[in-house]
Design an enzyme around this catalytic site. Structure first.
Site, PDB file in Angstrom:
ATOM      1  N   LYS A  26       0.828  -1.203   0.000  1.00 17.59           N
ATOM      2  CA  LYS A  26       0.000   0.000   0.000  1.00 17.59           C
ATOM      3  C   LYS A  26       0.870   1.264   0.000  1.00 17.59           C
ATOM      4  CE  LYS A  26      -3.545  -0.189   2.745  1.00 17.59           C
ATOM      5  NZ  LYS A  26      -4.983  -0.098   2.530  1.00 17.59           N
ATOM      6  N   ARG A  96      -3.420   2.735   8.700  1.00 15.55           N
ATOM      7  CA  ARG A  96      -3.713   1.429   8.088  1.00 15.55           C
ATOM      8  C   ARG A  96      -2.453   0.601   7.992  1.00 15.55           C
ATOM      9  NH1 ARG A  96      -8.433   2.210   4.246  1.00 15.55           N
ATOM     10  NH2 ARG A  96      -8.658   4.456   4.146  1.00 15.55           N
ATOM     11  N   GLY A 105      -8.347  -7.977   4.625  1.00 15.33           N
ATOM     12  CA  GLY A 105      -9.122  -8.092   5.852  1.00 15.33           C
ATOM     13  C   GLY A 105      -8.360  -8.662   7.032  1.00 15.33           C
ATOM     14  N   MET A 107      -5.608  -7.361   8.601  1.00 12.49           N
ATOM     15  CA  MET A 107      -4.991  -6.435   9.539  1.00 12.49           C
ATOM     16  C   MET A 107      -6.004  -5.338   9.858  1.00 12.49           C
ATOM     17  SD  MET A 107      -1.944  -7.733   9.625  1.00 12.49           S
ATOM     18  CE  MET A 107      -0.816  -6.457  10.072  1.00 12.49           C
ATOM     19  N   ARG A 349      -3.331  -1.625  -6.299  1.00 16.99           N
ATOM     20  CA  ARG A 349      -2.476  -2.801  -6.201  1.00 16.99           C
ATOM     21  C   ARG A 349      -2.856  -3.733  -7.336  1.00 16.99           C
ATOM     22  NH1 ARG A 349      -5.510  -4.955  -0.781  1.00 16.99           N
ATOM     23  NH2 ARG A 349      -7.481  -5.348  -1.776  1.00 16.99           N
ATOM     24  N   HIS A 465     -15.744  -9.667   1.688  1.00 19.09           N
ATOM     25  CA  HIS A 465     -14.670 -10.529   2.170  1.00 19.09           C
ATOM     26  C   HIS A 465     -14.744 -11.923   1.533  1.00 19.09           C
ATOM     27  CE1 HIS A 465     -12.884 -13.370   5.095  1.00 19.09           C
ATOM     28  NE2 HIS A 465     -11.943 -12.443   5.147  1.00 19.09           N
ATOM     29  N   SER A 774      15.844 -41.483 -14.149  1.00 14.37           N
ATOM     30  CA  SER A 774      14.630 -40.762 -13.791  1.00 14.37           C
ATOM     31  C   SER A 774      14.593 -40.696 -12.268  1.00 14.37           C
ATOM     32  CB  SER A 774      13.405 -41.495 -14.332  1.00 14.37           C
ATOM     33  OG  SER A 774      12.247 -40.796 -13.947  1.00 14.37           O
ATOM     34  N   CYS A 841      10.260 -38.212 -11.990  1.00 13.89           N
ATOM     35  CA  CYS A 841       8.906 -38.756 -12.101  1.00 13.89           C
ATOM     36  C   CYS A 841       8.213 -38.901 -10.753  1.00 13.89           C
ATOM     37  CB  CYS A 841       8.919 -40.087 -12.852  1.00 13.89           C
ATOM     38  SG  CYS A 841       9.822 -41.376 -11.975  1.00 13.89           S
ATOM     39  N   TYR A 861      13.522 -33.462 -18.642  1.00 14.88           N
ATOM     40  CA  TYR A 861      12.056 -33.448 -18.601  1.00 14.88           C
ATOM     41  C   TYR A 861      11.554 -33.643 -17.178  1.00 14.88           C
ATOM     42  CZ  TYR A 861      12.200 -38.556 -18.158  1.00 14.88           C
ATOM     43  OH  TYR A 861      12.434 -39.821 -17.715  1.00 14.88           O
TER      44      TYR A 861
END
Ligand code: PEP
Ligand code: MG
Length: 889
Positions: A26, A96, A105, A107, A349, A465, A774, A841, A861
């Site tokens: 902010k 703030r 929501g 803080m 933001r 919210h 692998s 994998c 990969y």
């Protein structure tokens, strides 16, 4: 001297957008907006470093802070021509919080700070509005009282309710200046009796109290929960922003609103938001009054848009929208206030958005030339693609509409109704799908929202919210379904004459806002449009290939549909459990000797050959890695007497013999027992049969399609050079036999899994006999940590919660230990065999942060479950582009 305080607005901008770590999101963006000429009320930011220092120093401030705050405040006073604490022309400020990443929501905020019994009179005179001044004062006492002094907010509401009852009115708006005076008096008495101290009248004491409360709120339970869920480190700290107040509640030419520069649900390039005339910031989010749309075009009958109500400010806001998008090159979430027809920006933001919106915005911004394609690829959080790969409601499925609300977060969800967050969490922990139903949600409900499949609220708008948090979490959400009555007492919700009780099933469609009674059938998502475009750009940017772990034709087809470039792991044991084959598998296990085993394996051969033929056909020449049998044999026998007896009957063997064989095969530590290539070395005929099935299957496809597949035969759980040598020789022998009988040959490779520490450490010698490695990071994690992958669930969550481990190492690769071994193995293996192919994998092959590690080590990969293939494609592209870390915004 450390600079703790950074000014913004009124010609002095000491911060910039890229100083988010120091000033919080902010604070950094307020300074940035002010510096590009947008109207920002002046103020200052106390840094996040101060927060860290505060906690490091036993909740004490450094000595030089007070003077810097004083100086910052004086600058604001001069800029706006008002004086803090002045009886005639008082400066009021907001205080703030603002962390590096937004924590909606989480803080606490205090507005109208600086009001007291004297300055309220000054505000009344200066504004010419008694009611406004006293309403502002009571709001201040209420916020300060609950946030700073810790008074339960219900106590304040009781006092207002009492006065409304006295005056016989229902709405707050019906209360006049004299009523608000009474409310203020009532508040002050209550605060005195609750806290034992009068409400602080000294503005400076108020200011320090509020600053302390914001810093203190960094450690409140809901902030801690939010940080845990979003993996935000505690030592980031929050900044505090102190800013001159502007008022959206000074009359009909005032307003406050929240908007997005594009639609945060769909990503469409339209100005999207809500505002309220004559209201103060929190009123929009609180969802008590119904917010109105910004543009006339989006206003429904009975609504009055900002374009109509405040045309000049609306025009300015539209320009701000353009300026901000061009400047930030991203969709912005904006808060604004209009005071007497003048527009002020209070926040911008990067806007939270659904996965669909994120894709669309990235693709459209690239097409508009605002960003390039690689930037678009970096913009989309790979994990969020999950949301798009999930089912939506089948349009043809029958359904009974219960009610509807706002389409707050897309996706369909179905589950049992619960009315509170704890219940949601409890039932979800037992594996039940639940829908959390609340009148409105608050930060206290976060854990329940997380546990639920979907969220339904009956109050609040698209920026409430519930809506914001659900979108961030990727949970389907229907918000503000005003037609539904929720009764927490009887645990029922009712609408249109239908009542649904706790535990009964509802279905939500977060994309339309509809709520249905009972379950509704769902369908697979579509993968065209923006999704396909972004994936194409990602594929152009990535170096690593993406394969899938698949063994059934369905899995292989899904993997292809999602863009897999081969199969990286076909676990052949999964094929053995099929009811048609398990009998032969058990016969093989029960056989007294090799001859008996071979007879049983003969029966399995045609099945396996067909399995592999099908896979090769579906994969159309793409590489297919087939892993030879891995699990210990007792996994194929049942565990209780009754089932053992049944097996006996089926095989014509008496129960005692079966029991004896089961006892022989039982192991104390099966994961470290007779499995993997150890099995293939003891019973070579098993791997021989599998190798034969692979080569014969491949030859069949070569005949059928004219296109010979290149099978990759993979040996599991190798730890010793000699093991792979032995198994390799067996496979080569089978290949030679099959080819000679067929009169033609095929290319094929033989490789090994690296899933034991010893294999990693002796990778150079193993590489002599392996064409590829692998990394089986499931077993490698298990063996490196000495941590059973089947039992870790009992205590690993606690380890992560307590910070003993940063993440569950079975989900996200432990780079320090497991990763280090991978690096060693990769280096040694490649040094010994030039061009050795390397892949992964284990489950980590589908985890974005692990994929980024694989890129660093130079693997060829990654292979993951079919549904994670798109996630892996994007994550691999981002890793190649060097996109790092912070995608939380
Ligand atoms: C592994 O261990 O990482 C692996 C892929 O094999 P499995 O999970 O089948 O043991
Ligand atoms: Mg394994």
């Amino acid at each position: 001297m450390t600079q703790w305080v950074y000014g913004f607005g009124a010609g002095r901008n000491e911060g910039r957008a890229d100083m988010r770590n120091l000033l919080g999101g902010k604070g950094a963006n307020l300074a940035e907006m002010a510096s590009i000429g947008l109207p920002v009320p002046p103020g200052f930011t106390i840094t996040t470093e101060l927060c860290t220092e505060f906690y490091r120093n036993d909740r004490r401030y450094p000595d030089d802070l007070a003077a810097q705050v004083k100086e910052g405040l004086q600058r604001v006073e001069q800029a706006v021509g008002l004086t803090f604490g002045d009886r005639t022309n008082p400066l009021l400020v907001s205080v703030r919080s603002g962390a590096r990443v937004s924590m909606p929501g989480m803080m606490d905020t205090v507005l109208n700070l600086g009001l007291n019994d004297q300055t309220v009179e000054g505000l009344a005179r200066a504004s010419g509005d008694d009611r406004f001044a006293w309403d502002s004062y009571r709001r201040f006492i209420q916020m300060f009282g609950s946030v700073v002094l810790g008074v339960d907010h219900h106590r304040f509401e009781e006092i207002i309710e009492h006065i409304k009852l006295d005056r016989n009115v229902i709405e707050d708006t019906a209360l006049d200046a004299a009523d608000w005076r009474k409310v203020v008096a009532g508040y002050k008495d209550m605060v005195l009796s609750e806290t034992g101290k009068p409400f602080p009248q000294d503005p400076e004491e108020q200011l320090w109290g509020a600053i302390g409360a914001v810093f203190g709120s960094w450690m409140n339970p809901r902030a801690i929960t939010y940080r845990r869920l979003h993996e935000i480190p505690a030592d980031w700290g929050t900044a505090v922003n102190v800013q001159a107040m502007v008022f959206g509640n000074m009359g009909e030419d005032c307003a406050t609103g929240v908007c997005f520069t594009r639609d945060p649900s769909t990503g469409e390039n339209i100005f999207y938001g809500e505002f309220l005339v004559n209201a103060q910031g929190e009123d929009v989010v609180a969802g008590i009054r119904t917010p109105q749309p910004l543009s006339k075009a989006r206003a429904k009958p009975g609504e009055r848009s900002m374009e109509e109500a405040l045309p000049k400010a609306y025009e300015e806001l539209c320009q701000v929208r353009e300026t901000l998008e061009k400047h930030y090159k991203d969709m912005q979430d904006i808060e604004f206030t209009v005071q007497r027809n003048t527009l002020y920006m209070l926040q911008t933001r990067s806007g939270k958005r659904t996965a669909a919106a994120s894709l669309r915005i990235a693709v459209e911004m690239a097409n508009e030339g605002l960003i390039d394609r690689n930037e678009a690829v970096k913009r989309v959080n790979p994990a969020s693609l999950d949301q798009l790969l999930h089912p939506t409601l089948d349009p043809k499925a029958p359904r009974t509409v219960f009610s509807r609300g706002l389409p707050a977060s897309p996706g369909a969800a179905c589950g049992a109704v619960v009315f509170n967050a704890d219940e949601a969490e409890m039932r979800a922990a037992k594996g039940e799908a639940v829908i959390l139903v609340r009148i409105e949600t608050s930060p206290e409900d976060i854990h329940g929202m997380h546990a639920a499949k979907g969220i339904l609220t009956t109050r609040g708008g698209m920026t409430s919210h519930a809506a914001v948090v659900a979108r961030g979490m990727g949970r389907p959400c229907v918000a503000g379904a005003g037609g539904i009555q929720v009764d927490y007492g009887t645990q029922e919700l009712s609408a249109n004459g239908i009542t649904i009780r706790e535990g009964e099933i509802v279905t939500l469609d977060g994309a339309t806002g509809e709520v249905f009674v009972g379950p509704v059938a769902m369908i697979e998502p579509s993968l065209s449009g923006d999704f396909a475009t972004l994936m194409e750009w990602a594929d152009g940017a990535r170096r690593m290939k993406v394969r899938a772990n698949a063994e059934t034709p369905l899995d292989a087809e899904t993997a292809r549909k999602f863009g897999a470039e081969g199969i990286g792991l076909c676990r052949t044991e999964h094929m053995f459990f099929d009811p048609e084959r398990i009998g032969a598998v058990r016969q093989m296990i029960m056989a007294a000797d090799e001859r008996g085993r071979r007879l049983a394996l003969e029966k399995l051969l045609p099945f396996q050959r067909k399995d592999f033929t099908d896979l090769f056909r579906i994969m159309q020449g793409l590489p297919v890695t087939i892993r030879l049998l891995d699990p210990p044999l007792h996994e194929f026998l049942p565990h209780n007497e009754e089932d053992l007896a049944e097996v006996g009957v089926a095989l014509g063997v008496d129960l005692d013999t079966i029991r004896r064989r089961a006892a022989e095969l039982a192991e104390a530590n099966p994961m470290l027992g007779h499995r993997g290539c150890r099995l293939g070395i003891s019973f070579p005929e098993i791997y021989e049969m599998q190798a034969r099935a692979i080569f014969e299957g491949a030859l069949a496809i070569a005949e059928e399609t004219g296109n010979a597949p290149v099978p990759e035969v993979m040996v599991p759980l190798v730890g010793i050079k000699r093991e792979i040598e032995i198994v390799r020789a067996q496979i080569e022998k089978v290949a030679a036999e099959v080819f000679s009988r067929a009169g033609r040959t095929l290319d094929y490779t033989i490789g090994t899994m690296i899933e034991l520490p010893r294999a990693a450490l002796s990778a150079d010698t193993i590489a002599d006999s392996a064409d590829f490695f692998s990394f089986g990071t499931n077993d490698l994690t298990q063996t490196v940590f000495g941590l059973s992958r089947d039992d870790a669930g009992k205590f690993l969550p606690h380890y992560v919660e307590a910070g003993i481990l940063p993440k569950d190492p079975f989900i996200s690769l432990d780079e320090e230990g497991v990763g280090y071994l991978i690096e060693i193995a990769a280096k040694k293996g490649r040094a010994a065999r030039h061009g050795l192919k390397l892949g992964i994998c284990g489950e980590h092959g589908g985890d974005p942060s692990s994929i980024s590690f694989c890129e660093k080590v130079g693997l060829d990969y990654v292979s993951c479950s079919p549904y994670r293939v798109p996630v892996a494609r994007l994550a691999a592209a981002q890793a190649a582009l060097g996109a790092g870390g912070d995608r939380t915004a």
